[in-house]
Design a protein around this motif. Structure first.
Motif, PDB file in Angstrom:
ATOM      1  N   VAL A   1       0.872  -1.173   0.000  1.00  0.00           N
ATOM      2  CA  VAL A   1       0.000   0.000   0.000  1.00  0.00           C
ATOM      3  C   VAL A   1       0.905   1.218   0.000  1.00  0.00           C
ATOM      4  O   VAL A   1       1.734   1.376   0.894  1.00  0.00           O
ATOM      5  CB  VAL A   1      -0.931   0.011   1.225  1.00  0.00           C
ATOM      6  N   ASN A   2       0.723   2.087  -0.987  1.00  0.00           N
ATOM      7  CA  ASN A   2       1.694   3.157  -1.204  1.00  0.00           C
ATOM      8  C   ASN A   2       1.179   4.532  -0.815  1.00  0.00           C
ATOM      9  O   ASN A   2       1.871   5.523  -0.976  1.00  0.00           O
ATOM     10  CB  ASN A   2       2.118   3.172  -2.681  1.00  0.00           C
ATOM     11  N   MET A   3      -0.065   4.598  -0.314  1.00  0.00           N
ATOM     12  CA  MET A   3      -0.603   5.872   0.145  1.00  0.00           C
ATOM     13  C   MET A   3      -1.759   5.585   1.083  1.00  0.00           C
ATOM     14  O   MET A   3      -2.309   4.481   1.099  1.00  0.00           O
ATOM     15  CB  MET A   3      -1.080   6.726  -1.026  1.00  0.00           C
ATOM     16  N   GLU A   4      -2.114   6.555   1.884  1.00  0.00           N
ATOM     17  CA  GLU A   4      -3.236   6.376   2.797  1.00  0.00           C
ATOM     18  C   GLU A   4      -4.534   6.335   2.008  1.00  0.00           C
ATOM     19  O   GLU A   4      -4.804   7.218   1.194  1.00  0.00           O
ATOM     20  CB  GLU A   4      -3.280   7.507   3.817  1.00  0.00           C
ATOM     21  N   MET A   5      -5.343   5.300   2.261  1.00  0.00           N
ATOM     22  CA  MET A   5      -6.635   5.224   1.601  1.00  0.00           C
ATOM     23  C   MET A   5      -7.567   4.303   2.382  1.00  0.00           C
ATOM     24  O   MET A   5      -7.128   3.311   2.967  1.00  0.00           O
ATOM     25  CB  MET A   5      -6.495   4.743   0.155  1.00  0.00           C
ATOM     26  N   PRO A   6      -8.860   4.632   2.421  1.00  0.00           N
ATOM     27  CA  PRO A   6      -9.823   3.759   3.083  1.00  0.00           C
ATOM     28  C   PRO A   6     -10.022   2.479   2.272  1.00  0.00           C
ATOM     29  O   PRO A   6     -10.107   2.504   1.044  1.00  0.00           O
ATOM     30  CB  PRO A   6     -11.109   4.590   3.096  1.00  0.00           C
ATOM     31  N   ALA A   7     -10.060   1.359   2.968  1.00  0.00           N
ATOM     32  CA  ALA A   7     -10.268   0.073   2.321  1.00  0.00           C
ATOM     33  C   ALA A   7     -10.774  -0.912   3.355  1.00  0.00           C
ATOM     34  O   ALA A   7     -10.694  -0.675   4.563  1.00  0.00           O
ATOM     35  CB  ALA A   7      -8.979  -0.436   1.677  1.00  0.00           C
ATOM     36  N   SER A   8     -11.301  -2.029   2.880  1.00  0.00           N
ATOM     37  CA  SER A   8     -11.778  -3.090   3.768  1.00  0.00           C
ATOM     38  C   SER A   8     -10.926  -4.326   3.556  1.00  0.00           C
ATOM     39  O   SER A   8     -10.813  -4.820   2.428  1.00  0.00           O
ATOM     40  CB  SER A   8     -13.245  -3.418   3.478  1.00  0.00           C
ATOM     41  N   GLY A   9     -10.310  -4.805   4.615  1.00  0.00           N
ATOM     42  CA  GLY A   9      -9.513  -6.021   4.539  1.00  0.00           C
ATOM     43  C   GLY A   9     -10.185  -7.148   5.282  1.00  0.00           C
ATOM     44  O   GLY A   9     -10.835  -6.932   6.315  1.00  0.00           O
ATOM     45  N   ARG A  10     -10.067  -8.350   4.756  1.00  0.00           N
ATOM     46  CA  ARG A  10     -10.650  -9.498   5.438  1.00  0.00           C
ATOM     47  C   ARG A  10      -9.775 -10.722   5.244  1.00  0.00           C
ATOM     48  O   ARG A  10      -9.108 -10.877   4.215  1.00  0.00           O
ATOM     49  CB  ARG A  10     -12.067  -9.785   4.936  1.00  0.00           C
ATOM     50  N   ILE A  11      -9.758 -11.591   6.244  1.00  0.00           N
ATOM     51  CA  ILE A  11      -9.080 -12.877   6.141  1.00  0.00           C
ATOM     52  C   ILE A  11     -10.102 -13.876   5.633  1.00  0.00           C
ATOM     53  O   ILE A  11     -11.125 -14.124   6.280  1.00  0.00           O
ATOM     54  CB  ILE A  11      -8.509 -13.303   7.501  1.00  0.00           C
ATOM     55  N   VAL A  12      -9.862 -14.429   4.460  1.00  0.00           N
ATOM     56  CA  VAL A  12     -10.853 -15.316   3.831  1.00  0.00           C
ATOM     57  C   VAL A  12     -10.392 -16.768   3.818  1.00  0.00           C
ATOM     58  O   VAL A  12     -11.134 -17.640   3.385  1.00  0.00           O
ATOM     59  CB  VAL A  12     -11.168 -14.849   2.389  1.00  0.00           C
ATOM     60  N   GLY A  13      -9.171 -17.035   4.255  1.00  0.00           N
ATOM     61  CA  GLY A  13      -8.681 -18.404   4.300  1.00  0.00           C
ATOM     62  C   GLY A  13      -8.033 -18.686   5.632  1.00  0.00           C
ATOM     63  O   GLY A  13      -6.864 -18.369   5.817  1.00  0.00           O
ATOM     64  N   ALA A  14      -8.789 -19.247   6.600  1.00  0.00           N
ATOM     65  CA  ALA A  14      -8.236 -19.520   7.925  1.00  0.00           C
ATOM     66  C   ALA A  14      -9.122 -20.525   8.657  1.00  0.00           C
ATOM     67  O   ALA A  14     -10.353 -20.456   8.579  1.00  0.00           O
ATOM     68  CB  ALA A  14      -8.112 -18.247   8.747  1.00  0.00           C
ATOM     69  N   SER A  15      -8.500 -21.447   9.375  1.00  0.00           N
ATOM     70  CA  SER A  15      -9.191 -22.426  10.203  1.00  0.00           C
ATOM     71  C   SER A  15      -8.208 -22.910  11.261  1.00  0.00           C
ATOM     72  O   SER A  15      -7.003 -22.677  11.144  1.00  0.00           O
ATOM     73  CB  SER A  15      -9.675 -23.609   9.347  1.00  0.00           C
ATOM     74  N   PRO A  16      -8.681 -23.583  12.322  1.00  0.00           N
ATOM     75  CA  PRO A  16      -7.743 -24.097  13.327  1.00  0.00           C
ATOM     76  C   PRO A  16      -6.676 -25.013  12.728  1.00  0.00           C
ATOM     77  O   PRO A  16      -5.524 -25.001  13.165  1.00  0.00           O
ATOM     78  CB  PRO A  16      -8.652 -24.855  14.292  1.00  0.00           C
ATOM     79  N   GLY A  17      -7.060 -25.807  11.726  1.00  0.00           N
ATOM     80  CA  GLY A  17      -6.093 -26.705  11.101  1.00  0.00           C
ATOM     81  C   GLY A  17      -5.181 -26.010  10.108  1.00  0.00           C
ATOM     82  O   GLY A  17      -4.029 -26.424   9.906  1.00  0.00           O
ATOM     83  N   GLU A  18      -5.690 -24.961   9.468  1.00  0.00           N
ATOM     84  CA  GLU A  18      -4.923 -24.207   8.488  1.00  0.00           C
ATOM     85  C   GLU A  18      -5.112 -22.721   8.762  1.00  0.00           C
ATOM     86  O   GLU A  18      -5.877 -22.040   8.087  1.00  0.00           O
ATOM     87  CB  GLU A  18      -5.373 -24.555   7.064  1.00  0.00           C
ATOM     88  N   PRO A  19      -4.418 -22.183   9.771  1.00  0.00           N
ATOM     89  CA  PRO A  19      -4.618 -20.784  10.158  1.00  0.00           C
ATOM     90  C   PRO A  19      -4.045 -19.820   9.137  1.00  0.00           C
ATOM     91  O   PRO A  19      -3.209 -20.187   8.309  1.00  0.00           O
ATOM     92  CB  PRO A  19      -3.862 -20.685  11.488  1.00  0.00           C
ATOM     93  N   PHE A  20      -4.507 -18.583   9.244  1.00  0.00           N
ATOM     94  CA  PHE A  20      -3.883 -17.497   8.498  1.00  0.00           C
ATOM     95  C   PHE A  20      -2.712 -16.985   9.314  1.00  0.00           C
ATOM     96  O   PHE A  20      -2.831 -16.743  10.519  1.00  0.00           O
ATOM     97  CB  PHE A  20      -4.872 -16.357   8.247  1.00  0.00           C
TER      98      PHE A  20
END
Length: 337
Positions: free
Chosen positions: A112-131
């Motif tokens: 990210v090269n400048m300040e900007m509003p955005a929405s981030g989310r973790i879409v691949g994570a589980s107890p067996g395969e964490p993010f």
């Protein structure tokens, strides 16, 4: 001046492992070999275990660097992204800005090269395969020092849209991150050696395939640098009524040129950007300072609580009071695990 929230303040779980138990999509370089990826995974997990295990934020000695592990899907989190490097070691993340989105997975990174509003989310994570990931907020002064010492400085890139990119993690960068993580085992060496490792990170970024884009925030009078000046003014005075002419003057542009370039780079108008700053600070006030809806609204510059509630609900998809209650409940549930 009202303080804007830090990333760690609005993540849906506590820091330090408290829970025990128009953008560029191209990836222009080869991914690291298996040995580089394995070494980085090993170093990250050792750092997490040393911090108590579980999930959450696991900071490094520098306040701008931390490791994160999540064992479940994390919903979208609207925030102001600052210039930074976000590396995914395992799992999958997504960032949405404007009508665009980017996904990046294992051994890829978001710049990210400048300040900007955005929405981030973790879409691949589980107890067996964490993010598992690692983030570094850019120290622009140090980044500029490294740029000035390069014999061959990168030429400013020609990309004219939002300054946010996904690329592969190179072997050189992965090796540097491994040594940074391992250094935490020798606390007495950190004050002496950690700054040099940060400089090395910046060296690999500036001499890499996106160096020409990264340097634009450091070179005077590029459109990116000019708009960044105006954003700085917006951040300092976001609760005030600001005229476009004042922001254009800060950027050294005519009002029409400023408005055009601001929207091209941030995907929103200056007024919309200011509204995002106000709403995210109001959320922080309600979460961290226990401010009620009315108090938070007035502190960030709203004159009408009903207007604040409407705009908050439209931005975050949930009414402010309910949003705060659900986030506090989530944090409490994670802490009990």
């Amino acid at each position: 001046m009202t303080r804007m929230p830090e990333t760690a303040k609005i993540l849906p779980f506590p820091p330090n492992g408290a829970a025990r138990g128009g953008a560029a999509h191209a990836r222009p370089i080869a991914p690291p070999d298996d040995r580089a990826a394995a070494a980085l995974r090993e170093a990250v997990y050792a750092h997490i275990d040393a911090g108590g295990g579980g999930e959450g934020l696991f900071p490094l000695p520098a306040p701008e660097v931390h490791v994160i592990r999540a064992m479940r899907h994390v919903p979208a989190n609207r925030q102001i992204y600052r210039p930074s490097l976000c590396v995914v070691v395992e799992g999958l993340k997504q960032i949405e800005f404007g009508d665009d989105s980017l996904e990046y997975g294992a051994m890829e990174c978001l710049i990210v090269n400048m300040e900007m509003p955005a929405s981030g989310r973790i879409v691949g994570a589980s107890p067996g395969e964490p993010f598992v990931g690692m983030t570094i907020d850019f120290n622009l002064e140090l980044l500029r020092e490294v740029l000035e010492q390069l014999d061959q400085r990168p030429k400013p890139g020609k990309h004219d849209g939002p300054s946010i990119f996904v690329t592969r993690v190179t072997d050189s960068l992965a090796d540097c991150l491994v040594r940074m993580l391992r250094l935490t085992k020798t606390p007495e060496a950190v004050p002496i050696l950690f700054p040099s490792l940060m400089r090395e990170v910046y060296y690999w970024l500036l001499t890499g395939p996106l160096g020409g884009e990264i340097c634009k925030q450091l070179i005077a009078d590029t459109h990116l640098e000019r708009i960044t000046r105006a954003i700085r003014l917006l951040r300092e005075r976001f609760a005030e009524k600001l005229r476009i002419e004042d922001l254009a003057e800060a950027a050294g542009m005519s009002p029409s040129s400023f408005h055009q370039h601001f929207k091209t780079l941030t995907l929103m108008t200056p007024i919309q950007f200011q509204k995002q700053l106000r709403l995210m600070e109001a959320r922080r006030l309600m979460l961290d300072n226990a401010a009620n809806v009315t108090a938070a609204a007035y502190q960030v510059g709203y004159e009408s609580t009903s207007q604040f509630t409407r705009e908050y609900s439209r931005t975050f998809g949930i009414a402010p009071k309910r949003d705060v209650l659900e986030r506090k409940a989530l944090m409490a549930a994670v802490t009990r695990r």
